[in-house]
Structure formats: C-alpha cells, structure tokens
Design an enzyme around this catalytic site. Structure first.
Site, short mmCIF file in Angstrom:
data_model
loop_
_atom_site.label_atom_id
_atom_site.label_comp_id
_atom_site.label_asym_id
_atom_site.label_seq_id
_atom_site.Cartn_x
_atom_site.Cartn_y
_atom_site.Cartn_z
N GLU A 183 36.89 28.40 35.14
CA GLU A 183 38.13 28.34 35.93
C GLU A 183 38.02 27.27 37.01
O GLU A 183 39.01 26.61 37.35
CB GLU A 183 38.46 29.72 36.53
CG GLU A 183 38.94 30.67 35.44
CD GLU A 183 38.67 32.14 35.71
OE1 GLU A 183 38.35 32.51 36.85
OE2 GLU A 183 38.77 32.94 34.75
N SER A 203 34.93 38.73 28.17
CA SER A 203 35.45 40.01 27.69
C SER A 203 34.36 41.04 27.37
O SER A 203 34.48 41.80 26.40
CB SER A 203 36.36 39.78 26.47
OG SER A 203 37.48 38.97 26.84
N GLU A 255 29.58 31.17 28.68
CA GLU A 255 30.90 31.78 28.72
C GLU A 255 31.87 30.94 27.88
O GLU A 255 32.46 29.98 28.40
CB GLU A 255 31.41 31.83 30.16
CG GLU A 255 30.56 32.71 31.06
CD GLU A 255 31.39 33.33 32.18
OE1 GLU A 255 31.39 34.56 32.27
OE2 GLU A 255 32.06 32.59 32.91
N ASN A 285 31.81 39.23 38.39
CA ASN A 285 32.60 38.16 39.01
C ASN A 285 33.96 38.73 39.36
O ASN A 285 34.79 38.92 38.49
CB ASN A 285 32.72 36.98 38.02
CG ASN A 285 33.64 35.90 38.53
OD1 ASN A 285 34.00 35.88 39.71
ND2 ASN A 285 34.01 34.98 37.65
N TRP A 286 34.15 38.99 40.65
CA TRP A 286 35.39 39.64 41.08
C TRP A 286 36.56 38.66 41.19
O TRP A 286 37.69 39.07 41.47
CB TRP A 286 35.18 40.36 42.42
CG TRP A 286 34.22 41.52 42.35
CD1 TRP A 286 33.55 41.98 41.25
CD2 TRP A 286 33.82 42.38 43.43
NE1 TRP A 286 32.76 43.05 41.57
CE2 TRP A 286 32.91 43.33 42.91
CE3 TRP A 286 34.14 42.43 44.79
CZ2 TRP A 286 32.32 44.32 43.70
CZ3 TRP A 286 33.56 43.42 45.58
CH2 TRP A 286 32.66 44.34 45.04
N LYS A 287 36.28 37.38 41.03
CA LYS A 287 37.33 36.34 41.08
C LYS A 287 38.18 36.50 42.35
O LYS A 287 37.67 36.90 43.39
CB LYS A 287 38.18 36.37 39.82
CG LYS A 287 37.34 36.32 38.55
CD LYS A 287 38.13 35.99 37.33
CE LYS A 287 37.24 36.11 36.11
NZ LYS A 287 37.84 35.58 34.91
N HIS A 293 31.92 27.66 36.91
CA HIS A 293 32.73 28.60 36.12
C HIS A 293 33.88 27.83 35.48
O HIS A 293 34.42 26.90 36.08
CB HIS A 293 33.25 29.72 37.02
CG HIS A 293 33.89 30.83 36.26
ND1 HIS A 293 35.18 30.74 35.77
CD2 HIS A 293 33.42 32.03 35.86
CE1 HIS A 293 35.47 31.86 35.12
NE2 HIS A 293 34.41 32.66 35.16
N GLY A 308 33.78 39.80 34.08
CA GLY A 308 34.93 39.53 34.93
C GLY A 308 35.76 40.79 35.12
O GLY A 308 35.46 41.65 35.94
N GLY A 309 36.82 40.93 34.30
CA GLY A 309 37.77 42.03 34.45
C GLY A 309 37.13 43.40 34.57
O GLY A 309 37.51 44.19 35.45
N GLY A 360 38.67 36.51 29.82
CA GLY A 360 39.92 37.14 30.22
C GLY A 360 40.92 37.30 29.09
O GLY A 360 42.09 37.60 29.32
C1 PEP Z 1 34.37 35.59 33.79
O1 PEP Z 1 35.40 35.13 34.28
O2 PEP Z 1 33.27 35.21 34.19
C2 PEP Z 1 34.52 36.59 32.72
C3 PEP Z 1 33.52 36.77 31.94
O3 PEP Z 1 35.74 37.25 32.63
P1 PEP Z 1 36.14 38.45 31.62
O4 PEP Z 1 34.97 39.39 31.55
O5 PEP Z 1 37.34 39.06 32.25
O6 PEP Z 1 36.42 37.81 30.30
#
Ligand code: PEP
Length: 255
Positions: free
Chosen positions: A97, A213, A167, A9-11, A95, A234-235, A173
């Site tokens: 967010e 994470s 999640e 997920n490149w957000k 998601h 994500g990150g 994040g």
């Molecule tokens: C996400 O936003 O879907 C996610 C899992 O982010 P991160 O891996 O950065 O916690």
C-alpha cells in the site's frame, strides 16, 4: 528451531481507546503462547499508548513506516528514532500500500531499511507481485528486483535483525489467499535469493512471513510449510479472537 512470528498490521484503523483495548485483550490472551513471537503494528498515533500496555509483556511493537532521514523539515513524517522513543522495536517497510499509494520505490525502501537499522529498529521488509505480474510469469523477476534493491548495501551481519514478508498484492485485503504451495514456492525462491545476496547462513536464520488474507481457518496450513516462518496479518489482526486464533495456530506448529 526458528520461533514463528505473527504480526498484526492495523493499518489506518484504531482510535487510541480502541487500540488500548485490543492491546490489553491480546496481552492477556497470548500469555500461554511461548513458541510464537507476536508483533503489533498500530498507527503512529497509538504507539505510545500501546507501548504502555505491552511494557511488561512479551508482545513486541512496531510502526508501519518511517522516513529515511533522522530529523529535519519533513512535515508529516516520522523518523526511526522517533519510533524507538515511542517504544517501537520493529518497522514495516515497503508494504504494497505504501508502494502503490505513497510513492515508496525500491530505492526509497532501501534507504528506509538502512535508516531502520541505524535507529536500532528491526525492519520487516514487504515484497510481493501483482496479479498481472504473476500471470505474466514475472514472479521471480519482481521478487528478485524488490529484494536485491531493498537489501542493497546490507551485509550478512547487518541483516540479522531483518525479517521479510511475502505479500502477494492480489491476496492483500481481497479474501483470496495464496495456496500453501504457491506461498511455499515464493518463500523458497526468496530464501534462495537471500542466500545469494547475503549467504546461506543469513538465509537460514531469516524469518519470512506470509501475508495476504491470513485467517484462523487457513493459518495452520500456511505456516506448516517449510519456508513459511509466520504470518503478517491485516484485517484479521483487528479482531482479538481472530488474531489470537492465528497466534495459537502458529504456537502449535512444530518445525
Ligand atoms: C497486509 O496488509 O499486510 C495484509 C496482509 O492484509 P490482509 O490480511 O487484510 O490481507
């Protein structure tokens, strides 16, 4: 045997030239990975450019959101059909967010799941509890509500294209990852709930990804748990080295 899935997920990251460069690297570096499915979720603006790179590869592409209507006067929104026409086959829905900042309620999430399926997209439905909800002992209640509302109106047959992502909001994040045991507990709960809602067969076929994470150093242990069928990253999905390392960890997990 279920093939594990690793999704990035490149957000709201990646200008088009950066997205193209990352997609190119991932395409080349994932060539030998046959036991894991890879899905990239770039921002809308980069979908077409990334689709062109992935065209002749096994990597799959998706959008991070969609509107529930097919077309109309909805300035700034994107429909499922538009995602398809840009080369996407998946879409992230619900998601945390989106739920937190953009008003995605359980009811709207449900409309989006139906819209995705109608457009021929595979929905990846995200669910997860906040820290306060977990600490108040409400894990089961929150996941149960998000799932029952999100999947309302779906039949076992219509759910074949669906994937879930667990999640926990407190792990997204933050660098705080759920322990494999905490994640396994939630995944087993979710699979049991899906069995009640859609039947045992659908529950067993469903891929449930863990997100929050995920990094190269924790991926293998998480994905080695019996009910964890992959990762939504994500990150770490923004760096080719990290994403490839997570994909390699998934490729090495035999279930
Ligand atoms: C996400 O936003 O879907 C996610 C899992 O982010 P991160 O891996 O950065 O916690």
């Amino acid at each position: 045997m279920r093939k594990l899935l690793v999704a990035g997920n490149w957000k709201m990251h990646m200008l088009n030239h950066e997205a193209v460069s990352l997609a190119r690297q991932l395409k080349v570096r994932s060539l030998g990975l046959h036991r894991v499915g890879l899905v990239l979720f770039p921002p809308f603006t980069a979908l077409t450019a990334v689709a062109e790179i992935l065209n002749d590869s096994d990597l799959q592409l998706g959008a991070q959101n969609l509107h529930d209507r097919r077309s109309g006067a909805f300035t700034g929104e994107v429909s499922g059909e538009m995602v398809r026409s840009a080369g996407g086959s998946w879409v992230l829905i619900g998601h945390s967010e989106r739920r937190q900042f953009f008003g995605d309620t359980d009811a709207w999430v449900n409309l989006k799941v139906h819209a995705a399926l109608e457009a021929g997209l595979r929905p990846m439905l995200c669910v997860g509890e906040s820290l306060e909800e977990r600490q108040a002992g409400r894990l089961q209640e929150v996941l149960g509500r998000q799932l029952a509302e999100g999947l309302k109106g779906l039949t076992a047959a219509s759910a074949t294209e669906l994937a879930l992502a667990y999640e926990p909001v407190w792990a997204i994040g933050t660098g705080v990852v759920a322990t494999p045991e905490q994640a396994q507990e939630a995944h087993a709960l979710l699979r049991g709930m899906v069995a009640e809602l859609l039947g045992m067969d659908a529950a067993q076929r469903l891929s449930i990804l863990y997100g929050g994470s995920v990094k190269p150093d924790n991926a293998r242990l998480l994905m080695g748990m019996p009910d964890i069928d992959g990762a939504l990253v994500g990150g770490a999905s923004l760096k080719a080295d990290d994403f490839v390392a997570i994909a390699q960890a998934a490729d090495g997990v035999v279930k």
